[in-house]
Design a protein around this motif. Structure first.
Motif, PDB file in Angstrom:
ATOM      1  N   GLY A 119       0.805  -1.214   0.000  1.00  0.00           N
ATOM      2  CA  GLY A 119       0.000   0.000   0.000  1.00  0.00           C
ATOM      3  C   GLY A 119       0.839   1.265   0.000  1.00  0.00           C
ATOM      4  O   GLY A 119       0.403   2.318   0.483  1.00  0.00           O
ATOM      5  N   ALA A 120       2.055   1.179  -0.567  1.00  0.00           N
ATOM      6  CA  ALA A 120       2.976   2.317  -0.534  1.00  0.00           C
ATOM      7  C   ALA A 120       2.449   3.485  -1.360  1.00  0.00           C
ATOM      8  O   ALA A 120       1.962   3.307  -2.476  1.00  0.00           O
ATOM      9  CB  ALA A 120       4.349   1.906  -1.051  1.00  0.00           C
ATOM     10  N   GLU A 121       2.526   4.679  -0.784  1.00  0.00           N
ATOM     11  CA  GLU A 121       2.199   5.895  -1.513  1.00  0.00           C
ATOM     12  C   GLU A 121       3.444   6.558  -2.089  1.00  0.00           C
ATOM     13  O   GLU A 121       3.352   7.316  -3.060  1.00  0.00           O
ATOM     14  CB  GLU A 121       1.471   6.877  -0.581  1.00  0.00           C
ATOM     15  N   ALA A 122       4.596   6.271  -1.488  1.00  0.00           N
ATOM     16  CA  ALA A 122       5.856   6.846  -1.984  1.00  0.00           C
ATOM     17  C   ALA A 122       7.021   5.969  -1.561  1.00  0.00           C
ATOM     18  O   ALA A 122       7.013   5.373  -0.476  1.00  0.00           O
ATOM     19  CB  ALA A 122       6.048   8.270  -1.453  1.00  0.00           C
ATOM     20  N   THR A 158      15.514  -4.743  -9.410  1.00  0.00           N
ATOM     21  CA  THR A 158      14.405  -5.661  -9.677  1.00  0.00           C
ATOM     22  C   THR A 158      13.336  -5.544  -8.591  1.00  0.00           C
ATOM     23  O   THR A 158      12.133  -5.524  -8.884  1.00  0.00           O
ATOM     24  CB  THR A 158      14.929  -7.111  -9.752  1.00  0.00           C
ATOM     25  N   VAL A 159      13.781  -5.444  -7.334  1.00  0.00           N
ATOM     26  CA  VAL A 159      12.842  -5.280  -6.223  1.00  0.00           C
ATOM     27  C   VAL A 159      12.134  -3.930  -6.321  1.00  0.00           C
ATOM     28  O   VAL A 159      10.904  -3.841  -6.184  1.00  0.00           O
ATOM     29  CB  VAL A 159      13.570  -5.425  -4.872  1.00  0.00           C
ATOM     30  N   LEU A 160      12.881  -2.864  -6.575  1.00  0.00           N
ATOM     31  CA  LEU A 160      12.292  -1.529  -6.677  1.00  0.00           C
ATOM     32  C   LEU A 160      11.292  -1.431  -7.831  1.00  0.00           C
ATOM     33  O   LEU A 160      10.197  -0.873  -7.695  1.00  0.00           O
ATOM     34  CB  LEU A 160      13.390  -0.483  -6.856  1.00  0.00           C
ATOM     35  N   ARG A 161      11.679  -1.974  -8.964  1.00  0.00           N
ATOM     36  CA  ARG A 161      10.804  -1.914 -10.139  1.00  0.00           C
ATOM     37  C   ARG A 161       9.473  -2.615  -9.879  1.00  0.00           C
ATOM     38  O   ARG A 161       8.407  -2.091 -10.181  1.00  0.00           O
ATOM     39  CB  ARG A 161      11.515  -2.549 -11.335  1.00  0.00           C
ATOM     40  N   LEU A 196       8.218  -3.266  -6.933  1.00  0.00           N
ATOM     41  CA  LEU A 196       7.540  -2.547  -5.856  1.00  0.00           C
ATOM     42  C   LEU A 196       6.682  -1.420  -6.418  1.00  0.00           C
ATOM     43  O   LEU A 196       5.527  -1.216  -6.013  1.00  0.00           O
ATOM     44  CB  LEU A 196       8.577  -1.998  -4.878  1.00  0.00           C
ATOM     45  N   LEU A 197       7.231  -0.674  -7.391  1.00  0.00           N
ATOM     46  CA  LEU A 197       6.482   0.421  -8.008  1.00  0.00           C
ATOM     47  C   LEU A 197       5.346  -0.095  -8.890  1.00  0.00           C
ATOM     48  O   LEU A 197       4.279   0.516  -8.978  1.00  0.00           O
ATOM     49  CB  LEU A 197       7.430   1.295  -8.834  1.00  0.00           C
ATOM     50  N   CYS A 226       2.277   4.812  -6.910  1.00  0.00           N
ATOM     51  CA  CYS A 226       3.285   5.147  -5.906  1.00  0.00           C
ATOM     52  C   CYS A 226       4.294   6.147  -6.473  1.00  0.00           C
ATOM     53  O   CYS A 226       4.782   6.000  -7.597  1.00  0.00           O
ATOM     54  CB  CYS A 226       3.994   3.867  -5.468  1.00  0.00           C
ATOM     55  N   VAL A 227       4.612   7.178  -5.693  1.00  0.00           N
ATOM     56  CA  VAL A 227       5.619   8.167  -6.080  1.00  0.00           C
ATOM     57  C   VAL A 227       7.006   7.577  -5.827  1.00  0.00           C
ATOM     58  O   VAL A 227       7.222   6.855  -4.845  1.00  0.00           O
ATOM     59  CB  VAL A 227       5.444   9.466  -5.262  1.00  0.00           C
TER      60      VAL A 227
END
Length: 642
Positions: A243-246, A261-264, A266-267, A273-274
């Motif tokens: 539920g990340a907003e940023a 890979t994790v960041l991509r 995640l977004l 998500c910002v």
């Protein structure tokens, strides 16, 4: 926001970043440009605009980076009640938490090489058996591999960080040629395969539960699952849906393929998500866990989408006199705060003793400023740590306290301990090692010689005998037992070297070392060529140190006293920092000395070399001293000589 907001004056660049409405932002920052503070300021702006603090992930690459976040929150005026709600941590900690949710249990996490040493040496034994059966003669590591463990773990970090095997495709088959194609040694990759089989069974196909995780393993394991054709989760229970907003990612220059890979993902999973990534593309050192400048450049555009790129050029760490040449070197805009004063000096230093004079001047200057001025604010940053032997020796003679960061002191280096033990046996001296150093010296000697003791059940029992032997017993019995079981060429070289050394003439030590062919022995017990090069450098330094003594025995006596002196120094004592450049990332010092910026050893157009110099030069707050040998100035110095 807390009413305790600080009254710092924000720059136009920081305000532009804080108020930017784009959902994808990359801040291209300079060294010392308040990257973390700017990231924290952006978080404060998000909270002001109504974002839920519990849904703003503040991620960093290192634990010191996390602490820097916490300090920055106070600096920008975020209240404690808000800070307590912010999820702050390393990407590794975040990945471990998501895996725990997926796996349903905690997996032991380890951080020190000693904690996984047995797993690595067991992997070496199995890897040797596998390789010799399929590719005879291609496995280069001899013996138990104890000396190679730390280097192998660094190699594993690069293999994992780059996702090298996964990116090679599902039909990848490990051979000497395919290993070379990936840019890794065949030996390292075979050991890695066996190590991972022990650690996770991922490569063996027998299960998905890791037995333990070392540094970087959680991110690697999660990334591997995320790109799997058959992941153990569905979209509905995806481990990255938080539920990340940023997502605010500091130290983005340390990003590798596993982290990205994790960041991509995640977004992608947390739609809308910002993202704000902050980093300095010139601090990308590829040797560090596979960091890749691709993600600070075109990679983000290609893999995720075109971001809004904003600059952060004003450095608060140093003044214009350093900012200008550093900007010329990096070919980018660089400005400095007007209230910062700094200086750059380029000096000629042909020997370690001349470099010592530079260090002595720095310590006198620090002590002249204030009796309590810390020597730890003087740092000598080394491109080649093996070259520190003579400098360390002179610092000891001058009674100048120092600490090594990122590499072992020459007193603890295995090749130095090995040579010391052979010399001690050759000239028949008694008790020439402190208790701590004796154990390390015995183990190093066994590894360089190889073999197992006659009458023992193999490496395990030999290890027990080596560890328990007294110094006299080791020299009189264990050493000769090892030599009898070693290959003929190895034992012959060592016996010849000891015979040459038995005359106790210190001037003959170059002949002793030449007879040992230490480089050939090193290639048997280390995997990385860089380790072998450092050994050659440190042994050369030891030979130069030996010239100051009247006999081999007097050298050994001195080294013993140095052992005791090093142990006796107070841990609280202020010390000069001797660090390799990689370990200085994220740190800063009042006075930075970078010795040996020479043509042929610290120059060229390779990205890593340029980044290493940039990192070293940008650590200085007040004074940067660069040295080079006469007529051998590196091309890196061109902009600093104006």
């Amino acid at each position: 926001m807390s009413s305790g907001r600080t009254h710092l004056k924000w720059t136009d660049e920081q305000i532009d970043i804080r108020t930017c409405k784009s959902n994808r932002i990359i801040v291209e920052a300079n060294a010392g440009a308040a990257k973390t503070t700017t990231a924290a300021l952006t978080i404060a702006g998000l909270v002001e605009r109504g974002a839920n603090p519990k849904k703003i992930l503040a991620l960093s690459f290192t634990e010191p980076g996390v602490k820097a976040f916490e300090t920055a929150f106070a600096r920008v005026g975020l209240g404690r009640e808000i800070v307590r709600q912010l999820p702050v941590g390393t990407v590794e900690d975040f990945s471990a938490a998501r895996l725990e949710r997926l796996e349903g249990s905690k997996v032991q996490r380890t951080k020190r090489p000693e904690e996984v040493r047995t797993a690595v040496t067991d992997a070496i034994a199995h890897a040797r058996e596998w390789a010799e059966a399929r590719f005879p003669g291609e496995f280069s590591l001899h013996g138990t591999g104890h000396l190679a463990v730390e280097g192998l773990l660094e190699e594993f970090g690069q293999i994992k960080g780059t996702l090298a095997i996964q990116r090679a495709g599902e039909y990848f088959s490990l051979t000497p040629q395919t290993a070379s194609d990936l840019g890794f040694s065949f030996t390292a990759l075979v050991i890695f395969k066996e190590y991972e089989h022990q650690r996770t069974n991922f490569l063996g196909g027998d299960g998905e539960q890791a037995r333990f995780r070392y540094r970087g393993d959680a991110t690697y394991d999660l990334a591997r699952l995320l790109i799997s054709d058959d992941p153990p989760f569905s979209w509905e229970n995806h481990p990255l849906w938080v539920g990340a907003e940023a997502v605010i990612f500091d130290e983005m220059h340390d990003c590798n393929w596993a982290i990205f890979t994790v960041l991509r993902k995640l977004l992608e999973v947390n739609e809308g998500c910002v993202f704000l990534g902050v980093g300095d593309r010139d601090q990308v050192i590829h040797a560090g866990d596979g960091a890749d400048s691709y993600f600070m450049k075109d990679g983000f555009d290609v893999e995720i989408g075109r971001p809004k790129r904003l600059p952060l050029t004003l450095t608060h760490r140093f003044g214009e006199s350093l900012a200008q040449p550093l900007g010329r070197f990096a070919s980018k805009a660089y400005t400095a705060s007007k209230d910062r004063r700094s200086a750059v000096e380029v000096k000629i230093a042909n020997t370690a003793e001349e470099i010592l004079h530079v260090v002595e001047e720095a310590t006198r200057s620090r002590r002249g400023l204030d009796e309590d001025s810390g020597l730890q604010d003087v740092a000598v940053l080394l491109r080649h740590p093996g070259s520190a032997v003579e400098l360390e020796h002179f610092l000891i003679l001058k009674n100048l306290p120092y600490e090594t960061v990122g590499f072992k002191s020459f007193l603890e280096r295995p090749e130095v301990l090995f040579i010391r033990l052979l010399l001690t046996a050759a000239v028949d001296l008694q008790a020439k090692f402190s208790t701590e150093m004796l154990l390390a010296a015995k183990r190093a000697t066994w590894q360089f010689i190889g073999g197992t003791l006659p009458g023992t059940g193999g490496a395990g029992e030999t290890s027990q005998v080596v560890d328990s032997a007294t110094e006299e017993n080791f020299r009189s019995f264990v050493l000769h037992g090892l030599l009898r079981d070693a290959g003929h060429s190895v034992s012959e070289r060592i016996l010849q070297a000891m015979a040459l050394a038995s005359n106790n003439i210190v001037a003959d030590l170059p002949k002793v070392v030449a007879a040992l062919e230490i480089n050939e022995l090193a290639r048997r017990v280390f995997v990385r060529s860089s380790d072998v090069e450092e050994i050659e450098s440190s042994v050369s330094g030891l030979l130069n140190v030996a010239k100051r003594y009247t006999s081999t025995s007097s050298l050994l006596e001195a080294l013993l006293q140095y052992d005791y002196a090093a142990r006796a120094k107070s841990q609280k004592e202020s010390r000069i920092v001797l660090s390799n450049i990689e370990s200085s990332k994220g740190l800063e010092f009042d006075h930075v000395i970078v010795p040996g910026v020479n043509k042929g050893s610290f120059d060229g157009n390779r990205p890593d070399e340029r980044s290493l110099f940039y990192v070293a030069a940008s650590r200085a707050r007040n004074l940067l001293t660069l040295t080079h040998a006469t007529g051998r100035a590196s091309e890196f110095l061109a902009g600093f000589l104006r």
